[in-house]
Structures are given as C-alpha cells and as structure tokens.
Motif scaffolding. Structure first.
Motif, PDB file in Angstrom:
ATOM      1  N   ILE B  18       0.861  -1.188   0.000  1.00 53.21           N
ATOM      2  CA  ILE B  18       0.000   0.000   0.000  1.00 53.21           C
ATOM      3  C   ILE B  18       0.895   1.235   0.000  1.00 53.21           C
ATOM      4  CG2 ILE B  18      -1.711   1.321   1.313  1.00 53.21           C
ATOM      5  CD1 ILE B  18      -2.742  -1.321   2.461  1.00 53.21           C
ATOM      6  N   THR B  19       0.651   2.144  -0.918  1.00 48.29           N
ATOM      7  CA  THR B  19       1.410   3.403  -0.947  1.00 48.29           C
ATOM      8  C   THR B  19       0.434   4.552  -0.721  1.00 48.29           C
ATOM      9  OG1 THR B  19       2.749   2.382  -2.677  1.00 48.29           O
ATOM     10  CG2 THR B  19       3.059   4.752  -2.313  1.00 48.29           C
ATOM     11  N   ASN B  20       0.745   5.400   0.237  1.00 53.20           N
ATOM     12  CA  ASN B  20      -0.063   6.597   0.424  1.00 53.20           C
ATOM     13  C   ASN B  20       0.423   7.654  -0.538  1.00 53.20           C
ATOM     14  OD1 ASN B  20      -1.821   5.778   2.570  1.00 53.20           O
ATOM     15  ND2 ASN B  20      -0.001   5.750   3.869  1.00 53.20           N
ATOM     16  N   GLU B  21      -0.438   8.073  -1.446  1.00 48.41           N
ATOM     17  CA  GLU B  21      -0.019   8.990  -2.505  1.00 48.41           C
ATOM     18  C   GLU B  21      -0.243  10.451  -2.138  1.00 48.41           C
ATOM     19  OE1 GLU B  21       1.485   7.942  -5.049  1.00 48.41           O
ATOM     20  OE2 GLU B  21       0.906   5.857  -5.399  1.00 48.41           O
ATOM     21  N   ALA B  22      -1.401  10.709  -1.589  1.00 50.18           N
ATOM     22  CA  ALA B  22      -1.847  12.068  -1.279  1.00 50.18           C
ATOM     23  C   ALA B  22      -2.931  11.903  -0.228  1.00 50.18           C
ATOM     24  CB  ALA B  22      -2.386  12.722  -2.545  1.00 50.18           C
ATOM     25  N   PRO B  23      -3.419  13.009   0.351  1.00 48.19           N
ATOM     26  CA  PRO B  23      -4.475  12.839   1.352  1.00 48.19           C
ATOM     27  C   PRO B  23      -5.618  11.988   0.793  1.00 48.19           C
ATOM     28  CG  PRO B  23      -3.776  15.121   1.268  1.00 48.19           C
ATOM     29  CD  PRO B  23      -3.040  14.413   0.161  1.00 48.19           C
ATOM     30  N   ASP B 156      -1.688  17.259  -3.297  1.00 47.45           N
ATOM     31  CA  ASP B 156      -2.606  16.437  -4.080  1.00 47.45           C
ATOM     32  C   ASP B 156      -1.944  15.738  -5.263  1.00 47.45           C
ATOM     33  OD1 ASP B 156      -5.057  16.776  -2.676  1.00 47.45           O
ATOM     34  OD2 ASP B 156      -5.156  18.837  -3.416  1.00 47.45           O
ATOM     35  N   LEU B 157      -0.700  16.053  -5.535  1.00 46.62           N
ATOM     36  CA  LEU B 157      -0.002  15.360  -6.631  1.00 46.62           C
ATOM     37  C   LEU B 157       0.209  13.907  -6.226  1.00 46.62           C
ATOM     38  CD1 LEU B 157       2.698  18.102  -7.276  1.00 46.62           C
ATOM     39  CD2 LEU B 157       0.951  17.450  -8.938  1.00 46.62           C
ATOM     40  N   VAL B 158      -0.178  12.991  -7.118  1.00 51.65           N
ATOM     41  CA  VAL B 158       0.013  11.573  -6.781  1.00 51.65           C
ATOM     42  C   VAL B 158       1.286  11.049  -7.453  1.00 51.65           C
ATOM     43  CG1 VAL B 158      -2.448  11.204  -6.444  1.00 51.65           C
ATOM     44  CG2 VAL B 158      -1.437  10.736  -8.684  1.00 51.65           C
ATOM     45  N   TYR B 159       1.710   9.881  -7.054  1.00 48.15           N
ATOM     46  CA  TYR B 159       2.912   9.213  -7.595  1.00 48.15           C
ATOM     47  C   TYR B 159       4.148  10.117  -7.505  1.00 48.15           C
ATOM     48  CZ  TYR B 159      -0.747   6.344  -9.787  1.00 48.15           C
ATOM     49  OH  TYR B 159      -1.846   5.571 -10.029  1.00 48.15           O
ATOM     50  N   LYS B 160       4.358  10.725  -6.330  1.00 51.85           N
ATOM     51  CA  LYS B 160       5.445  11.725  -6.203  1.00 51.85           C
ATOM     52  C   LYS B 160       6.801  11.135  -6.559  1.00 51.85           C
ATOM     53  CE  LYS B 160       3.107  14.866  -3.077  1.00 51.85           C
ATOM     54  NZ  LYS B 160       1.871  14.119  -2.785  1.00 51.85           N
ATOM     55  N   HIS B 161       7.027   9.862  -6.120  1.00 50.82           N
ATOM     56  CA  HIS B 161       8.340   9.272  -6.409  1.00 50.82           C
ATOM     57  C   HIS B 161       8.514   9.041  -7.912  1.00 50.82           C
ATOM     58  CE1 HIS B 161       5.330   6.238  -5.577  1.00 50.82           C
ATOM     59  NE2 HIS B 161       6.007   5.385  -6.325  1.00 50.82           N
TER      60      HIS B 161
END
Lengths: 267, 280, 341
Positions: B18-23, B156-161
């Motif tokens: 599980i990856t937390n992407e954004a709130p 709110d940007l997802v997939y930061k990595h």
C-alpha cells in the motif's frame, strides 16, 4: 372552471407568471399535469373529481422551476403543500401564485399566502371515509397482527419509489434510502427492507403530510402506503393538536419543542 | 476458476503493498491469490476493472500499472464513497477482489513513431499511468514523450516518487503544475491551471497524439486549446469515467447513445466523443 | 420452422395443466388477486384466469428476478472464500396463458443478456422455460403491439400458442420443437385441428405508429436534440414504475449483503429513470435532469437497441403507461415523434 381559466389567461397575458401548473385532459380518460405557458392554452385547464394529483410536487422540480415564475392550480392539499414548502424554505413566500380550488370546488383567488392560511383555518381536508375506516381497523389490531398486516401488504413493493417521487414533501436531493455510509435501508426490494423503507418514509412525513394521498395513488401495485402517513398525521394531531401546512409561521410539529408538549411517549 | 461461467465472480487478490499517494489517495499493489489466475490473466493499457471488498460492493477504476510489469496489478483510488472507504481500511496482506479486465485499449501500436503528449489533472493521472509506463517501457518505439500533470495543491499530486523519476529521465519531459494558491514555498513547478500552462507550453501538434484525462472542467478548457494548437480530433484521446456496475454492457448504467462506455470505451478519441450525446 | 396446428378441447385444458404439473414443472400463470390479475405459481388449474387484458407486472421476474444472487462468500478472519450458486436448483417453469407481447419481451431480454458476453443466470433460467402463450381476445387503448411488429395472435417466442375459439375450444399452434414435443407427448390433449380461422377470435389492436418509420427518426440527431423531450416529460416524476413493470427493461444494480450469515453478492432491478442511476461519486451526473432520463428510456428501446441488438426494446404491451402515476403514455409520445420528426 371559467373563472380559473380567465384568471390563468390574464396572468399569462400580463406576464405576471410564465407558467401555470394545472390539470389537463390526458389519455384514456385520465387527467394529468399540464404546464400552461401561453394565454391560448388556458382553455386546456380543467378541474373535476379526477384531478387528485398533488401538483405541488412540481414546485421543486428543476426543469419546471426553469420555466420562470409559476402559478399553481391548488386544491386544499396543494395549498397546504405550498405553505409547508414555504416554511421549509423550498419556495419564497408569495413567489408562487396560488389559484385555489376550495373544498366545494370553487375557484379562490388568493393574493398572498396569508389569505390561504385564513381559508385553511376552517377548510382543511379530511382523510376520505374509506381510509379512515381502514386506519381504524389497522389501529385496532394487536401489535403482532399489525406487523403481519404490514409485512404482507408491503411484501409486493418493487421499490420503484413512485410513492416518494409523487410526494411533494420528498424533495430531498439525496433520500435516506440512497445514503450508503452506512446503508440504513437495503437498495433492493426485500420483505423486511420494504417495511424499513416505508416506515422510514412515514416517519419523515410525520407532521408534514398534507393528506393528498398521492403516495398511495401512485403505487403501480396499489399498495395503500398513504395509510401510514395518514396515521402519522392522526398521531401528531392527537398528541400536539396540530395539522401540517396550515400556516407558514409555525414550523412543522416534529421540528419544534414547546414547553407544554405532551411527553407521555417517553417511558 | 469458474469465472469463465459466472461472469460476476471476481478473482481474489492479496494486497501486497500500500502506498499513500496524497491525502485519502492510495495505491494498492495486488497479487492474485490463486497462481493459476495470475498465469491466465492479461490486460492492455486503458482497461479497467471492478475492485471490491466483499460485503461492501464494487468500485470501478482503471488498472494503473503497466501490462509490461507482470505478476501484479495496481490501482489508485481516492477515499470518497462506500467501497473506497472500505478499501482504505485494508492492510497489506488482506484479501480483496477484482473483476476484469474490461473495456477497450489505448492504441499504442498505432502511436509508434509519434510524439506523445500526456495531459492529466488531479486523480486522473492513475488511469493514464498505465499507458504512460507502457509507452515509457517501450521508449524506443516513440519520439518525444511529454507529460503535463496538474493538481490543486502540491499535496494532491500523486505518484510523487515517479514524478521524480520522470523528472530525472532525460528522455521524458515532465511539467507539473498546481492551481494558484496550491504551491508551497519550495515548489519548483508551474503555478496555474492545466489549460493555461498548456497554452504557454504550446507543444507542437506535428506527428503528435494528445492523451487527456482529468475532471470535466479541465477537459472542457483543455480541448479547445489543443484544437487551437492544431491537434486533430482523431489525435486527441481520453478515457471516460461513467458510472459502471457490470463491466460488460448489460446493467445499462454507462450507456451513452448507442455505445456502452464499458465495452466500446473507456478510451475514446475526441472525434468519437463528438459523435456521442453529451451524457458523460 | 414449419408450424403444426392442433386443437385442444375446452374440457381438456385442465388435463394439459395436470400433466405438466405431474411432470414436475412449476406453473406460472395469471391469477386473480383482489382487483388485479397477476402471474403467480399455481397449484390448481381452477386458480388460473384468462379474463384479463394485461397484468400490472410483466413475467420477466421468471428469468430476471428482482434479486438474483450471483455468488455467496464466507469471511473467516482474513480468509475469504467464494461459493457458487447451485444452478441445478433452477426449476423447470411453464409460463401459462401469457400474452404474445409479454412472450416477445423475452427476446429483448435475450438480446441484452447474451450480446457479446453471455449471462449465465439469464440463460440457465431461460433454458428451463416452456411458454404456453394465449392470444388476445381483449385489448384496451394502452395496447399498441401492432405498432411494433407484433399482434394479438403473434406466435413469436411461444412454444405453444393457444387461441380460444367461439365454442371454447382452443387452436393450438406448435411453434417450437419444445412445443411439438409437448404435443406429441400428450396425444389425448392435442387433437386434430378443427377448421377455424384464428384471426376470427383475435381482438383488433389499432396501429398507432409504424416502428419501421419511427426507428430511423429516433436515430436522427435532431430528434435527440429536440425540445420535445423537455416539453413532454415535465410531468414525469422520475420513479421506476415504468421500468419495473416493463417486460424488456433490464437495467440492474449490483449490491452486496455482508451482514450476519447471509453474505451474498446479488443483482437487483434498477432503472435509468432514477436520478441516482448514473450519478458519479463526485456528484457529477451525466443525465442530470428528468427529460434526459425519459429520453434515454425511449432512445434505448427505439434507437440504440435496434441498431446495436437488431431488436426493438418494446413489445407494445402498454404496461408502463398503465402503471405511470402521471399518465406518461408511451404510445402517445412515440406516435407524436413519428408524426412530427
């Protein structure tokens, strides 16, 4: 009827209103709601014993509201509907022109809602006799018998929501039956779920029902669901001595508290 | 697996990561609980599925991982409704279910030798991530790859990595933007709405296809700019997100005109959309 | 398939019933309940009535039940197991005395449930049906079967179609192989045909419009964009009555029941007329107002299905119009489109 048509024509000619919600001749001997927007169409307005639908349901329908300033042909339950919707902030006082039809079938030209209040003080609709008898019969049942009665009666319900959609008081954008976090009431038609749905609706109508009977009349399977809301009106009348929609000054009974309210239901 | 017969019966999946992407936004990496299912399963970029916690109902999302990454599928969702709330409560190792793949695909074969311009807004990057990675994994088949991605705020940007990974790669041009007021003091990307930033970027439409995905309001203002830049309706792709239940053109929910978004879509060109009634 | 014609004498109809019953079939037939006639499972021949124009509800429940369990599941700790439904439990059902319009409703349902992907539940239930149709001797002005290429004596879809003649005997048309086999197995019931013309015993249903001419009109963009839809649906309340009584409406919802011992995923009826049907979680609704939903209902039946599935999604039974609380008369509206567009 002539005075109703004349008034309608005059309202449209003077552009005082843009649309008159009234009754028209329908198909196969039915009447149905008509939306009259030109003086010429005023001829199509009718009123007779078949005109039972509570047209107040259209006052909160978006596509009708878009037609502009509205007038409505209003037998007594519709008058009461207008007052409740006003109190509940769904329409603005005196914004919808009310073309009243009295209990005697006579046209009543109301200038403002205060006039309607005055008329209703001694001209309120009663439940039809046969419904009164049925309610008496059901009320006399034991709790078990009554449960069985409603269980059997509501079993065929297909959850088409005609009862809700026909009811002018069921204007919620999202009905409780559509709320799913948590899911209070099952989506599908099921024996207990049907009871939950209709009892919940009756509770939400307690102290708000105008006694038009449209919920029962609209049921394609002829289930007398209006007996539930009618009974609720009786309970509210017995306990609080109030009837819904007789005034715009008093909030609905179950959303108010008065120091002298009976509290005998608390055990 | 009897799902060959019972089209409603899903695969059981193990939540592997599980990856937390954004709130409230999470990515699940899912593995098939039954190895035979894994072996027989395949999909293509653009397809979607029905994800579920049994007992809480199903929810529709695109498969967010690329078909070039075998052994698992990923989905990214925002916690909003009943099902996504239930999914949010799952932990790594838990079991959930998945039905799919459904729908049509991005025609990445046809795009070979072309420039690709991806434009995504907010939570609409996930449905596009699959095709982005798919084309990036086949990098030599395509010319320039440009990604314009915007969100309301930096958080709110997802997939930061992955955004970082794309930034670092010399063969991908990534432009990120946040709505005015959504920036942080150290924000190095653009500030402005996606359509505005696109207009400023003014990418060439020459030998280029544009893939657009985002909230209706973003799409509405982005499409005219693409047209102004010379993109033909046939070269603008998007993926529709109509409400769905069954996934195979029966339940009626995603019916728009004569098409079922779940069968004939979710991928449509602007040219195809213009043929449809505006009921999406 | 060539059709064979036999006859059944009026006093041997109960023999047909009893034989079917004794072979283990459930019999789903019209019965009188209070002031209405509805289909129900019957035990005795005497319960059945043929004195009705239309039942309020269609018989689609027999192949597309209000609730169809898709599978069960068991959760123990973190483990989840799914269990298939036992399809062998689906009973053999004889639908008895069903009118030709209702019979043809199955064809529309088949188009929906078997195009592209096949729906096992529908197909298994459909396989188990034997359809004994009954021609119409009565109609009302809601009926418009003749406008959609059907008629009061249409044999389409029936295994056997019965037509009651003047003396009470029945003309029995053996339409399908199943019907022929049935007749062969009961030679004392299905006897030599008498010389009578079926048409003499059928009601005349006025043609309101011609679907051949209507369908291309419905498929025109101008029709879709016409103000007709708003004007003609202002009184529509947005309930699901029309869809739920319709023999061909097949929209459904998929839901879970995950409390207590009954853990199931099921599908249940839904309707494109209901506001919540298409609403996104974000609140965006592709069909935001009722006129769009009313249009969808008619377009689906008369524009989209004819193009996609090569069938009209309407059998002209008029059930929706009779059930509608606000007199949305489908035949009247279609007739208007046919005349004006």
């Amino acid at each position: 009827m002539d005075s109703l048509r004349r008034k309608a024509q005059q309202l449209l000619e003077s552009k005082e209103v843009d649309c008159i919600i009234g009754y028209n001749e329908g198909s196969s001997g039915n009447v149905h709601a008509g939306f009259i927007t030109t003086p010429g169409q005023a001829e199509k307005l009718i009123f007779d014993d078949r005109c039972k639908q509570n047209l107040g349901v259209y006052l909160t329908k978006h596509e009708v509201m878009r037609l502009g300033k509205l007038a409505i042909v209003a037998p007594v339950p519709v008058m009461r509907t207008v007052l409740i919707l006003t109190y509940e902030c769904q329409i603005v006082e005196n914004s919808v022109k009310v073309l009243g039809i009295g209990l005697d079938g006579q046209f009543l030209d109301f200038n403002e809602y205060a006039d309607i209040e005055k008329y209703l003080t001694d001209h309120c609709n009663e439940h039809p006799e046969e419904d009164k008898k049925l309610i008496e019969k059901i009320s006399a049942m034991s709790v078990e018998e009554r449960w069985d009665f409603w269980h059997e009666t509501l079993k065929p319900c297909i959850k088409c929501f005609a009862c809700r959609q026909a009811c002018p008081m069921c204007y919620c954008v999202r009905c409780q039956v559509e709320c799913n976090q948590p899911q209070w009431i099952p989506v599908q038609s099921s024996e207990l779920g049907n009871m939950e749905w209709h009892f919940m609706r009756a509770m939400h109508l307690a102290g708000r029902c105008t006694g038009c009977g449209d919920c029962g009349r609209s049921c394609p399977l002829g289930i007398p669901v209006h007996l539930l809301t009618f009974k609720m009106s009786d309970v509210v009348l017995d306990n609080f001595n109030t009837k819904a929609g007789l005034t715009i000054k008093e909030p609905s009974t179950l959303s108010t508290y008065k120091a002298n309210d009976k509290e005998t239901f608390i055990r | 697996m009897s799902s060959i017969e019972n089209i409603y019966k899903p695969y059981l999946m193990r939540v592997e990561k599980i990856t937390n992407e954004a709130p409230d936004v999470r990515t699940f990496r899912l593995k098939f609980a039954n190895p035979e299912d894994a072996a027989s399963f395949s999909f293509k970029a653009g397809q979607f599925g029905e994800y579920s916690v049994l007992g809480e109902g199903e929810s529709t999302f695109c498969i967010a991982s690329a078909p070039t990454r075998k052994d698992y599928i990923e989905c990214t969702f925002r916690r909003v409704g009943k099902v996504t709330s239930a999914l949010s409560k799952l932990e790594e190792g838990d079991t959930m279910s998945f039905r799919g793949p459904y729908g049509n695909i991005f025609p990445i074969e046809d795009w070979k030798g072309k420039n690709l311009l991806y434009i995504a807004g907010g939570i609409a990057l996930p449905p596009m991530r699959c095709v982005i990675w798919n084309t990036v994994d086949l990098r030599q088949d395509y010319k320039d790859i440009t990604i314009l991605y915007g969100a309301r705020t930096v958080a709110d940007l997802v997939y930061k990595h992955e955004l970082q990974e794309w930034t670092d790669r010399p063969d991908i041009k990534l432009v990120t933007t946040v709505d005015p007021g959504g920036e942080t003091p150290d924000w190095k990307g653009e500030v402005g709405f996606v359509p505005t930033v696109l207009e400023k970027m003014a990418p060439s439409s020459e030998n280029t296809v544009a893939i657009v995905c985002g909230p209706p309001v973003m799409i509405k203002f982005t499409l005219p700019i693409l047209s102004k830049l010379g993109f033909k309706d046939e070269d603008i792709f998007t993926t529709l997100e109509n409400r769905m239940k069954c996934g195979f053109g029966k339940c009626g929910r995603c019916n728009v005109g004569k098409v079922f978004v779940c069968k004939d879509g979710p991928v449509f060109t602007l040219a195809q959309l213009k043929e449809l009634p505006q009921e999406y | 398939m060539s059709m064979e014609i036999k006859s059944i004498q009026k006093d041997s109809l109960d023999k047909l019933f009893n034989s079917l019953k004794s072979r283990g079939n459930l019999i789903y037939a019209p019965v009188k309940v209070k002031n209405e006639v509805q289909f129900d499972f019957v035990e005795k021949f005497e319960q059945i009535t043929d004195d009705f124009i239309q039942t309020t509800q269609s018989v689609k429940n027999s192949v597309f039940p209000k609730i169809e369990t898709l599978f069960k599941f068991v959760k123990t700790g973190k483990e989840v197991k799914m269990l298939d439904m036992d399809m062998s439990l689906i009973p053999e059902i004889v639908i008895w005395g069903i009118h030709p319009c209702d019979v043809w409703g199955f064809d529309s349902l088949r188009a929906i449930f078997t195009w592209d992907t096949h729906d096992m539940f529908f197909e298994k239930r459909m396989d188990k049906l034997t359809i004994i149709g009954m021609s119409c001797a009565k109609a009302d002005d809601y009926c418009f079967c003749t406008s959609v290429n059907l008629g009061p004596g249409s044999t389409k879809g029936s295994d056997v179609l019965l037509t009651k003649t003047g003396n009470g005997d029945y003309i029995a048309e053996l339409v399908s192989d199943k019907g022929k086999a049935l007749a062969t197995s009961m030679p004392d019931v299905f006897v030599q045909a008498v010389q009578s013309k079926k048409e003499d015993f059928l009601v005349v249903v006025e043609k309101r419009f011609d679907s051949e001419s209507l369908i291309p009109k419905m498929q025109k963009k101008e029709t879709f964009d016409s103000p007709f839809w708003v004007t003609n649906s202002l009184r529509c309340l947005g309930c699901g009555a029309c869809a739920y009584v319709c023999p061909t409406c097949a929209c459904f919802d998929i839901q879970d029941e995950g409390y207590g011992a009954r853990n199931i995923r099921f599908r249940c009826w839904d309707s494109c007329g209901l506001k919540q049907f298409t609403i996104h979680t974000s609140g965006h609704n592709p069909r935001e107002v009722q006129s769009q939903r009313w249009r969808q209902r008619l377009m689906h039946k008369f524009a989209y299905m004819p193009e996609r599935n090569k069938v009209t999604g309407c059998v002209g039974c008029g059930k929706c119009s009779r059930a509608c609380p606000v007199d949305m008369n489908i035949a009247e509206q279609l007739q208007e489109i046919d005349q004006k567009m």
